[in-house]
Design a protein around this motif. Structure first.
Motif, PDB file in Angstrom:
ATOM      1  N   GLU A  42      17.120 -16.995  64.000  1.00 55.90           N
ATOM      2  CA  GLU A  42      17.749 -17.666  65.145  1.00 55.90           C
ATOM      3  C   GLU A  42      18.058 -19.130  64.855  1.00 55.90           C
ATOM      4  OE1 GLU A  42      13.273 -17.499  66.260  1.00 55.90           O
ATOM      5  OE2 GLU A  42      14.669 -16.600  64.834  1.00 55.90           O
ATOM      6  N   LEU A  43      17.467 -19.662  63.788  1.00 55.32           N
ATOM      7  CA  LEU A  43      17.732 -21.049  63.420  1.00 55.32           C
ATOM      8  C   LEU A  43      18.968 -21.137  62.532  1.00 55.32           C
ATOM      9  CD1 LEU A  43      14.151 -22.442  62.674  1.00 55.32           C
ATOM     10  CD2 LEU A  43      15.396 -22.356  64.842  1.00 55.32           C
ATOM     11  N   LYS A  44      19.669 -22.247  62.667  1.00 53.67           N
ATOM     12  CA  LYS A  44      20.907 -22.435  61.913  1.00 53.67           C
ATOM     13  C   LYS A  44      21.040 -23.899  61.507  1.00 53.67           C
ATOM     14  CE  LYS A  44      25.946 -22.412  62.598  1.00 53.67           C
ATOM     15  NZ  LYS A  44      27.023 -22.158  63.598  1.00 53.67           N
ATOM     16  N   ILE A  45      21.468 -24.121  60.276  1.00 52.63           N
ATOM     17  CA  ILE A  45      21.778 -25.492  59.849  1.00 52.63           C
ATOM     18  C   ILE A  45      23.158 -25.834  60.398  1.00 52.63           C
ATOM     19  CG2 ILE A  45      22.230 -27.014  57.878  1.00 52.63           C
ATOM     20  CD1 ILE A  45      20.181 -25.375  56.304  1.00 52.63           C
ATOM     21  N   LEU A  46      23.164 -26.746  61.339  1.00 52.34           N
ATOM     22  CA  LEU A  46      24.407 -27.103  62.027  1.00 52.34           C
ATOM     23  C   LEU A  46      25.295 -27.964  61.146  1.00 52.34           C
ATOM     24  CD1 LEU A  46      26.022 -27.128  64.754  1.00 52.34           C
ATOM     25  CD2 LEU A  46      24.812 -29.271  65.274  1.00 52.34           C
ATOM     26  N   ALA A  47      24.695 -28.959  60.498  1.00 47.62           N
ATOM     27  CA  ALA A  47      25.495 -29.889  59.700  1.00 47.62           C
ATOM     28  C   ALA A  47      24.611 -30.681  58.759  1.00 47.62           C
ATOM     29  CB  ALA A  47      26.253 -30.854  60.621  1.00 47.62           C
ATOM     30  N   ALA A  48      25.197 -31.110  57.662  1.00 48.47           N
ATOM     31  CA  ALA A  48      24.536 -32.064  56.773  1.00 48.47           C
ATOM     32  C   ALA A  48      24.873 -33.464  57.269  1.00 48.47           C
ATOM     33  CB  ALA A  48      25.016 -31.872  55.337  1.00 48.47           C
ATOM     34  N   LYS A  81      12.242 -26.659  73.575  1.00 52.31           N
ATOM     35  CA  LYS A  81      11.864 -27.949  74.168  1.00 52.31           C
ATOM     36  C   LYS A  81      12.681 -29.103  73.606  1.00 52.31           C
ATOM     37  CE  LYS A  81       7.115 -26.506  75.160  1.00 52.31           C
ATOM     38  NZ  LYS A  81       5.666 -26.766  74.894  1.00 52.31           N
ATOM     39  N   VAL A  82      13.217 -28.921  72.387  1.00 54.62           N
ATOM     40  CA  VAL A  82      14.182 -29.868  71.835  1.00 54.62           C
ATOM     41  C   VAL A  82      15.414 -29.074  71.432  1.00 54.62           C
ATOM     42  CG1 VAL A  82      12.462 -31.542  71.032  1.00 54.62           C
ATOM     43  CG2 VAL A  82      13.213 -29.709  69.492  1.00 54.62           C
ATOM     44  N   GLY A  83      16.555 -29.744  71.424  1.00 56.09           N
ATOM     45  CA  GLY A  83      17.804 -29.042  71.127  1.00 56.09           C
ATOM     46  C   GLY A  83      18.136 -28.974  69.653  1.00 56.09           C
ATOM     47  N   ALA A  84      17.507 -29.842  68.847  1.00 55.48           N
ATOM     48  CA  ALA A  84      17.791 -29.884  67.414  1.00 55.48           C
ATOM     49  C   ALA A  84      16.657 -30.611  66.701  1.00 55.48           C
ATOM     50  CB  ALA A  84      19.122 -30.585  67.145  1.00 55.48           C
ATOM     51  N   VAL A  85      16.596 -30.446  65.387  1.00 55.86           N
ATOM     52  CA  VAL A  85      15.669 -31.216  64.563  1.00 55.86           C
ATOM     53  C   VAL A  85      16.424 -31.683  63.327  1.00 55.86           C
ATOM     54  CG1 VAL A  85      13.593 -29.999  65.348  1.00 55.86           C
ATOM     55  CG2 VAL A  85      14.817 -29.164  63.324  1.00 55.86           C
ATOM     56  N   ASN A 124      23.436 -35.365  75.062  1.00 53.41           N
ATOM     57  CA  ASN A 124      22.518 -35.078  76.169  1.00 53.41           C
ATOM     58  C   ASN A 124      21.368 -34.142  75.788  1.00 53.41           C
ATOM     59  OD1 ASN A 124      24.100 -36.663  77.985  1.00 53.41           O
ATOM     60  ND2 ASN A 124      25.514 -34.922  78.213  1.00 53.41           N
ATOM     61  N   LEU A 125      21.264 -33.795  74.500  1.00 52.08           N
ATOM     62  CA  LEU A 125      20.125 -33.012  74.030  1.00 52.08           C
ATOM     63  C   LEU A 125      19.101 -33.950  73.383  1.00 52.08           C
ATOM     64  CD1 LEU A 125      21.919 -29.925  72.409  1.00 52.08           C
ATOM     65  CD2 LEU A 125      20.776 -30.024  74.631  1.00 52.08           C
ATOM     66  N   THR A 126      17.931 -33.412  73.084  1.00 43.92           N
ATOM     67  CA  THR A 126      16.892 -34.178  72.388  1.00 43.92           C
ATOM     68  C   THR A 126      16.749 -33.629  70.970  1.00 43.92           C
ATOM     69  OG1 THR A 126      15.675 -34.615  74.433  1.00 43.92           O
ATOM     70  CG2 THR A 126      14.446 -34.819  72.367  1.00 43.92           C
ATOM     71  N   MET A 127      16.700 -34.531  70.000  1.00 41.90           N
ATOM     72  CA  MET A 127      16.526 -34.118  68.606  1.00 41.90           C
ATOM     73  C   MET A 127      15.165 -34.583  68.105  1.00 41.90           C
ATOM     74  SD  MET A 127      19.035 -34.555  65.305  1.00 41.90           S
ATOM     75  CE  MET A 127      18.997 -36.348  65.223  1.00 41.90           C
ATOM     76  N   ILE A 153      19.543 -26.236  64.520  1.00 43.91           N
ATOM     77  CA  ILE A 153      19.519 -25.861  65.934  1.00 43.91           C
ATOM     78  C   ILE A 153      18.966 -24.444  66.087  1.00 43.91           C
ATOM     79  CG2 ILE A 153      21.461 -27.353  66.551  1.00 43.91           C
ATOM     80  CD1 ILE A 153      23.197 -24.748  66.579  1.00 43.91           C
ATOM     81  N   ASN A 154      18.622 -24.098  67.317  1.00 36.72           N
ATOM     82  CA  ASN A 154      18.190 -22.748  67.662  1.00 36.72           C
ATOM     83  C   ASN A 154      19.340 -22.091  68.425  1.00 36.72           C
ATOM     84  OD1 ASN A 154      17.064 -20.451  68.842  1.00 36.72           O
ATOM     85  ND2 ASN A 154      15.059 -21.418  69.143  1.00 36.72           N
ATOM     86  N   THR A 155      20.011 -21.149  67.786  1.00 31.41           N
ATOM     87  CA  THR A 155      21.212 -20.556  68.389  1.00 31.41           C
ATOM     88  C   THR A 155      20.893 -19.754  69.652  1.00 31.41           C
ATOM     89  OG1 THR A 155      21.006 -18.660  66.891  1.00 31.41           O
ATOM     90  CG2 THR A 155      22.447 -20.453  66.193  1.00 31.41           C
ATOM     91  N   ASN A 156      19.649 -19.286  69.784  1.00 35.00           N
ATOM     92  CA  ASN A 156      19.273 -18.551  70.991  1.00 35.00           C
ATOM     93  C   ASN A 156      19.101 -19.478  72.190  1.00 35.00           C
ATOM     94  OD1 ASN A 156      19.274 -16.184  69.564  1.00 35.00           O
ATOM     95  ND2 ASN A 156      17.044 -16.005  69.405  1.00 35.00           N
ATOM     96  N   LYS A 157      18.663 -20.701  71.941  1.00 37.32           N
ATOM     97  CA  LYS A 157      18.378 -21.640  73.020  1.00 37.32           C
ATOM     98  C   LYS A 157      19.568 -22.532  73.356  1.00 37.32           C
ATOM     99  CE  LYS A 157      14.059 -20.285  73.292  1.00 37.32           C
ATOM    100  NZ  LYS A 157      13.531 -19.564  74.466  1.00 37.32           N
ATOM    101  N   THR A 158      20.402 -22.817  72.370  1.00 34.23           N
ATOM    102  CA  THR A 158      21.563 -23.695  72.609  1.00 34.23           C
ATOM    103  C   THR A 158      22.825 -23.054  72.029  1.00 34.23           C
ATOM    104  OG1 THR A 158      21.003 -24.920  70.586  1.00 34.23           O
ATOM    105  CG2 THR A 158      20.254 -25.857  72.692  1.00 34.23           C
ATOM    106  N   PRO A 159      23.250 -21.912  72.582  1.00 33.38           N
ATOM    107  CA  PRO A 159      24.433 -21.221  72.035  1.00 33.38           C
ATOM    108  C   PRO A 159      25.720 -22.035  72.189  1.00 33.38           C
ATOM    109  CG  PRO A 159      23.762 -20.245  74.127  1.00 33.38           C
ATOM    110  CD  PRO A 159      22.679 -21.201  73.733  1.00 33.38           C
ATOM    111  N   GLN A 160      25.705 -23.040  73.076  1.00 27.73           N
ATOM    112  CA  GLN A 160      26.902 -23.845  73.296  1.00 27.73           C
ATOM    113  C   GLN A 160      27.162 -24.844  72.180  1.00 27.73           C
ATOM    114  OE1 GLN A 160      24.000 -24.327  74.707  1.00 27.73           O
ATOM    115  NE2 GLN A 160      23.584 -26.498  75.058  1.00 27.73           N
ATOM    116  N   VAL A 161      26.170 -25.087  71.341  1.00 27.72           N
ATOM    117  CA  VAL A 161      26.313 -26.084  70.277  1.00 27.72           C
ATOM    118  C   VAL A 161      27.014 -25.450  69.073  1.00 27.72           C
ATOM    119  CG1 VAL A 161      25.101 -27.602  68.677  1.00 27.72           C
ATOM    120  CG2 VAL A 161      24.278 -27.361  71.032  1.00 27.72           C
TER     121      VAL A 161
END
Length: 270
Positions: free
Chosen positions: A215-221, A195-199, A149-152, A133-141
Motif C-alpha cells: 500500500e506504500l508508494k514512493i511518490l517522488a524523489a 495519522k500522517v499523509g507522507a514521510v 494541507n497534509l502532515t509529513m 505515501i500510503n495509497t490506501n489512506k490518501t488516494p487523492q495524492v
C-alpha cells in the motif's frame, strides 16, 4: 655427491626463503593491526541505532543490515574484532567526539556542518531523499503538489528534517506541515495508520519499506538533494580514516561491495 649437496642446499634455501616471506606477511598483517589505534586494542567499537532497516537492525537479537555487513567486512580486512554498541541518533555524534566509540554509522549523510565535528570515510553510497505515501489512506495524492494541507513525518535532527523545512520555506511542498519523529519506524507506523499523509527518508530506506508494504508508494524523489553516506570517525584518528577508506576501495575493486549491495537491495534502491 657435490651435485646432491648443492641440490639439498638449494632446497634448504628455498624452504628458508619461504619461511621468511611467510613471517614477513604475518608481521605485515600484525603491523597493520598494531598501527590501527582503537579504544580497545585489536577491537573496533562501532556504534549505531538498530532501528534503521535495512541499514542496521536487530533480528532475533542479532545485528543485521547493509551497513552491518559492510563494517563486518571492513573489520575483517583491518584484522580487528568488531564490537557493536546500540545508542540513539541524537547522541551518537557527541558520544563519538567524547571517545565512546571508534566509528559510528547509521546511514549518516556527510555534510559540511558535520565535517566540522567529526571525520568521515569516503561515501560508500550517494543517494537521494524520497517522499512516501500510503495509497490506501490518501488516494487523492498523485504528485507532490497534492500534499498541501497534509502532515509529513520526518526523523528529527537529520538532514532529512532540514531539507523538508527548506522545501517548505521555498514553497516546494506548499501548505504541508512537517512533524518530527524520534525515529523513522514511528513515522512509518503513523503513515500506515493514516495519522500522517507522507514521510520523507533516504531512498534505500523508502525502497525497503515499499517492498514489504504494497500500500506504500514512493511518490517522488526530492530534487537537488544528494545524500552522500559514510562512516563517522574521530578527527584525531586520521590513520583509521585512511584504513577504512582503503578497505572500502578494495571492496569496490574486488566486487565485495556489489555483492553486499545486491544482497540487501537487488538491482534497486540506487
Amino acid at each position: 655427491m657435490l651435485k646432491q649437496f648443492v641440490k639439498t642446499l638449494f632446497l634448504c634455501f628455498l624452504v628458508f626463503l619461504s619461511s621468511v616471506l611467510t613471517i614477513r606477511l604475518v608481521y605485515a598483517d600484525n603491523e597493520k593491526h598494531l598501527l590501527l589505534h582503537t579504544l580497545k586494542p585489536g577491537t573496533l567499537i562501532v556504534a549505531t541505532y538498530f532501528t534503521n532497516p535495512p541499514f542496521e537492525y536487530l533480528h532475533n537479537g542479532r545485528e543485521i543490515g547493509f551497513e552491518v555487513d559492510l563494517i563486518r567486512e571492513v573489520a575483517k580486512r583491518l584484522h580487528v574484532h568488531l564490537e557493536f554498541r546500540n545508542t540513539q541518533w541524537e547522541k551518537i555524534i557527541n558520544e563519538l567526539k567524547e571517545n565512546h566509540y571508534d566509528l559510528i554509522m547509521g546511514a549518516i549523510t556527510i555534510t559540511k556542518e558535520r565535517e566540522q565535528l567529526i571525520a568521515f570515510s569516503k561515501p560508500y553510497m550517494t543517494t537521494t531523499l524520497s517522499i512516501v505515501i500510503n495509497t490506501n489512506k490518501t488516494p487523492q495524492v498523485k504528485n507532490i503538489n497534492d500534499l498541501g494541507n497534509l502532515t509529513m513525518g520526518v526523523q528529527a535532527a537529520t538532514t532529512d528534517f532540514d531539507i523538508a523545512q527548506l522545501m517548505q520555506k521555498k514553497g516546494q511542498i506548499h501548505g504541508i506541515k512537517i512533524y518530527p519523529f524520534k525515529n523513522f519506524n514511528l513515522a512509518i507506523e503513523d503513515l500506515m495508520a493514516g495519522k500522517v499523509g507522507a514521510v520523507m527518508k533516504v531512498f534505500p530506506v523508502s525502497y525497503y519499506y515499499v517492498q514489504y508494504h504494497p500500500e506504500l508508494k514512493i511518490l517522488a524523489a526530492v530534487p537537488n538533494a544528494p545524500q552522500p553516506l559514510g562512516f563517522g570517525m574521530n578527527q584525531a584518528n586520521q590513520d583509521m580514516v585512511k584504513a577504512v577508506n582503503q578497505a572500502q576501495a578494495e571492496m569496490q575493486a574486488d566486487g565485495t561491495y556489489e555483492k553486499i549491495y545486491k544482497k540487501w537491495f537487488g538491482n534497486g534502491a540506487k
